[in-house]
Scaffold this active site. Structure first.
Site, PDB file in Angstrom:
ATOM      1  CD1 TRP A 151      -2.317  -2.260   1.569  1.00 22.76           C
ATOM      2  CD2 TRP A 151      -3.047  -0.956  -0.275  1.00 22.76           C
ATOM      3  NE1 TRP A 151      -3.246  -2.917   1.134  1.00 22.76           N
ATOM      4  CE2 TRP A 151      -3.755  -2.300   0.037  1.00 22.76           C
ATOM      5  CE3 TRP A 151      -3.269  -0.124  -1.007  1.00 22.76           C
ATOM      6  CZ2 TRP A 151      -4.823  -2.501  -0.805  1.00 22.76           C
ATOM      7  CZ3 TRP A 151      -4.683  -0.468  -1.920  1.00 22.76           C
ATOM      8  CH2 TRP A 151      -5.096  -1.674  -1.844  1.00 22.76           C
ATOM      9  CD  GLN A 152       4.948   1.617   3.525  1.00 25.77           C
ATOM     10  OE1 GLN A 152       5.772   0.665   3.237  1.00 25.77           O
ATOM     11  NE2 GLN A 152       4.911   1.978   5.053  1.00 25.77           N
ATOM     12  CG  ASN A 153       6.240   1.090  -1.702  1.00 26.53           C
ATOM     13  OD1 ASN A 153       7.141   1.871  -1.957  1.00 26.53           O
ATOM     14  ND2 ASN A 153       6.376   0.198  -0.960  1.00 26.53           N
ATOM     15  CD1 TRP A 154      -1.871  -0.012  -4.683  1.00 27.08           C
ATOM     16  CD2 TRP A 154      -1.433  -0.352  -6.990  1.00 27.08           C
ATOM     17  NE1 TRP A 154      -2.958   0.217  -5.144  1.00 27.08           N
ATOM     18  CE2 TRP A 154      -2.944  -0.145  -6.541  1.00 27.08           C
ATOM     19  CE3 TRP A 154      -1.299  -0.593  -8.359  1.00 27.08           C
ATOM     20  CZ2 TRP A 154      -3.808  -0.089  -7.341  1.00 27.08           C
ATOM     21  CZ3 TRP A 154      -2.274  -0.515  -9.023  1.00 27.08           C
ATOM     22  CH2 TRP A 154      -3.608  -0.150  -8.837  1.00 27.08           C
ATOM     23  CB  ILE A 165       3.325   7.083  -5.564  1.00 29.81           C
ATOM     24  CG1 ILE A 165       4.276   5.933  -5.251  1.00 29.81           C
ATOM     25  CG2 ILE A 165       3.899   8.207  -4.923  1.00 29.81           C
ATOM     26  CD1 ILE A 165       4.519   5.516  -4.033  1.00 29.81           C
ATOM     27  N   PRO A 166       0.433   8.513  -5.615  1.00 34.87           N
ATOM     28  CG  PRO A 166       0.005   9.366  -7.985  1.00 34.87           C
ATOM     29  CD  PRO A 166       0.397   8.019  -7.239  1.00 34.87           C
ATOM     30  CG  HIS A 171       1.515   6.136   0.203  1.00 32.61           C
ATOM     31  ND1 HIS A 171       1.114   5.472   1.469  1.00 32.61           N
ATOM     32  CD2 HIS A 171       3.063   6.253   0.246  1.00 32.61           C
ATOM     33  CE1 HIS A 171       2.012   5.725   2.353  1.00 32.61           C
ATOM     34  NE2 HIS A 171       3.110   6.098   1.557  1.00 32.61           N
ATOM     35  CG  HIS A 176     -11.512   0.995  -3.194  1.00 32.88           C
ATOM     36  ND1 HIS A 176     -10.616   1.897  -2.125  1.00 32.88           N
ATOM     37  CD2 HIS A 176     -10.727   0.620  -3.767  1.00 32.88           C
ATOM     38  CE1 HIS A 176      -9.451   1.971  -2.934  1.00 32.88           C
ATOM     39  NE2 HIS A 176      -9.528   1.035  -3.848  1.00 32.88           N
ATOM     40  CE1 TYR A 210     -28.102 -13.477 -15.049  1.00 31.12           C
ATOM     41  CE2 TYR A 210     -28.379 -14.620 -12.990  1.00 31.12           C
ATOM     42  CZ  TYR A 210     -28.629 -14.582 -14.457  1.00 31.12           C
ATOM     43  OH  TYR A 210     -29.196 -15.347 -15.214  1.00 31.12           O
TER      44      TYR A 210
END
Ligand SMILES: CC(C)(COP(=O)(O)OP(=O)(O)OC[C@H]1O[C@@H](n2cnc3c(N)ncnc32)[C@H](O)[C@@H]1OP(=O)(O)O)[C@@H](O)C(=O)NCCC(=O)NCCS
Length: 496
Positions: free
Chosen positions: A385-388, A390-391, A393, A426, A488
């Site tokens: 979560w720190q790296n995927w 960045i904007p 985070h 989300h 559905y």
């Protein structure tokens, strides 16, 4: 020559013995002689070691004439961990070849079974129900009102026309409307499609985060200005001359930044965190820009094609096992969906975080291109979560996490609050367009907290990395299937 001669003589002697059959007594004699020689060598070596002399092997190694015949040395097998060998590039290529081959088989199977399902016209219908009504686009264009409202509030706050309390009230109203207005439109306008709503809501969410950051940074500048009123008397925009004499981008000081140009640069820049002076790249590299543009177009087509050809039929085939609660078939369907889902997610990552963001950054000469870090090496969920992204985070740290920590909130509480906010957004981006509140995305995001704790406590190194990959590969299709199943049941089963 002496050594060689002795060796040759020895060989000759052995050959001689080998030419005639040995009696049992002569074999025993030979074995006794060899044992004696060995024990003599051993004792010699031990005596030598005691005296600090090299052992026979070492002394042989030191003799240059013997080196010519040596072909062995003390070493580990490559695959044993003690060897320290780590270059598995070939194995990685093999994995890629195997992956391509096995997916090619799947692709062929899919083509034989369903024929060609890719349909560009259908993509248009995902955005438009009625060709004369473009609600999503209108909604996106209407978002300018909120940008202008924020700018005008800032102008009045900067000039002192508005007190801070009124500024807080106006910002709360503005940001609250940014989140609520598109929800109302999605529920009231029947011609809006789910995909169109996702786009519009995504843009409104980005705008919400950007204007929140804009508000915070300008407030920090006002606080700083209050602290040093004198110094700021001379601090309006001032051009800076580069060493080579070219005019660089001008350095802006508060309140010189509160302009249309500045706020719109920020609105379009590939970042969520506002700054008065963004780092700027010296020029637009045309070849770089063209490469990113071609990647954007190609990967977008690929994503749409893979969804139509691979994901949609798999999802459609998954409905029956889910309706019948046939657990073994449900797991089989889930694993089947995991492959295209993951592949599409990886392509989406490259398309969005590398191609699109670099394209926009290059066009706007935005210098900071750190949109992602090496999340694929994550050995903990926290690292992922720190790296995927960045904007997001960076925004979470700067505008939410650190302010909470500074107020004395515990680290655990602050992290939970960040994940709660992230879970809310989300869910907002999925539930509103589908007009169905199921909380699967919310729970998926909140489950990251116990998962992070579990992985950090029980798994290390490659095991931790595998756990992160498994959670990504399996976690997402679970959420996708849950939403599709519920959608559905809600929309189609009622009609039957
Ligand atoms: C929650 C989250 C922000 C925690 O981040 P983290 O890097 O693990 O947090 P850490 O505790 O290591 O601290 C990070 C920073 O806070 C600072 N900090 C810690 N305690 C502090 C305190 N009391 N006061 C001020 N700063 C403090 C640290 O020094 C560190 O600063 P640095 O980044 O400049 O080095 C992160 O996991 C996150 O972004 N999660 C949500 C991600 C998300 O939802 N993404 C959506 C993508 S679709």
């Amino acid at each position: 020559m002496g050594e060689r001669g002795a060796g040759a003589a020895g060989l000759g002697r052995r050959k001689k013995t080998g030419s005639r059959p040995l009696s049992t007594s002569s074999v025993a004699e030979l074995e006794d002689a060899e044992e004696e020689t060995l024990s003599r060598r051993k004792s010699l070596a031990e005596n030598g070691r005691e005296r600090g002399e090299p052992c026979p092997a070492q002394s042989q190694a030191a003799r240059p004439s013997d080196n010519q015949f040596r072909c062995h040395k003390l070493q580990e097998s490559l695959l044993s961990s003690a060897s320290g060998y780590s270059n598995y590039r070939g194995i990685l290529n093999w994995c890629v070849v195997m992956l391509v081959l096995s997916n090619a088989r799947l692709f062929l199977e899919n083509l034989i079974k369903y024929g060609i399902l890719v349909d560009p016209i259908q993509v248009v219908s995902l955005f438009l129900k009625d060709p004369y009504s473009w609600p999503s686009l209108c909604l996106i264009l209407a978002s300018n009102i909120f940008v202008l409202a924020a700018l005008n509030t800032e102008r009045r706050l900067a000039s002192g026309a508005f007190p801070e309390s009124l500024g807080i009230f106006l910002y709360t109203l503005n940001l609250g409307t940014i989140l609520c207005a598109p929800v109302l439109v999605v529920f009231m306008v029947t011609s809006i499609t789910s995909v169109g709503s996702v786009f519009a809501l995504g843009i409104y969410t980005i705008l919400f985060l950007k204007l929140y950051s804009y508000k915070d940074v300008n407030k920090w500048c006002r606080e700083k200005r209050k602290a040093k009123v004198k110094a700021l008397a001379r601090s309006m925009s001032a051009p800076v001359i580069k060493a080579n004499g070219d005019m660089a981008h001008s350095v802006v000081f508060y309140p010189g930044n509160v302009t249309y140009r500045d706020v719109y640069y920020f609105v379009f820049a590939p970042t969520l965190c506002y700054e008065l002076n963004f780092p700027r790249s010296p020029r637009i590299r045309k070849r770089f820009l063209l490469r990113r543009l071609l990647e954007m177009l190609f990967f977008m087509q690929l994503i749409v094609g893979l969804i139509q050809q691979w994901m949609v039929p798999t999802i459609q085939n998954s409905m029956k096992p889910f309706r019948d609660m046939d657990y073994s078939r449900m797991i089989e369907r889930l694993l089947k969906l995991a492959v295209p889902n993951h592949l599409i997610w990886l392509i989406f990552f490259y398309w969005f975080f590398h191609s699109c963001m670099n394209f926009v950054a290059e066009l706007m000469q935005f210098g900071d291109r750190e949109f992602y870090r090496d999340w694929w090496n994550s050995e903990t969920v926290t690292y992922f979560w720190q790296n995927w992204n960045i904007p997001v985070h960076r925004w979470c740290l700067r505008h939410f996490y650190k302010p909470m920590m500074k107020r004395g909130v515990s680290k655990w509480m602050a992290q939970t609050a960040v994940f709660l906010a992230s879970a809310f957004f989300h869910e907002y981006l999925v539930s509103v367009p589908l007009k169905m509140f199921r909380l699967w995305a919310f729970m998926g995001m909140m489950s990251q907290i116990p998962l992070a704790w579990f992985v950090a406590k029980f798994l290390r190194g490659n095991y931790g990395n595998a756990a992160v990959w498994i959670s990504l590969i399996i976690g997402q299709p679970i959420a996708v299937l849950m939403y599709v199943h519920d959608y559905y049941v809600l929309n189609y089963e009622k009609l039957q």
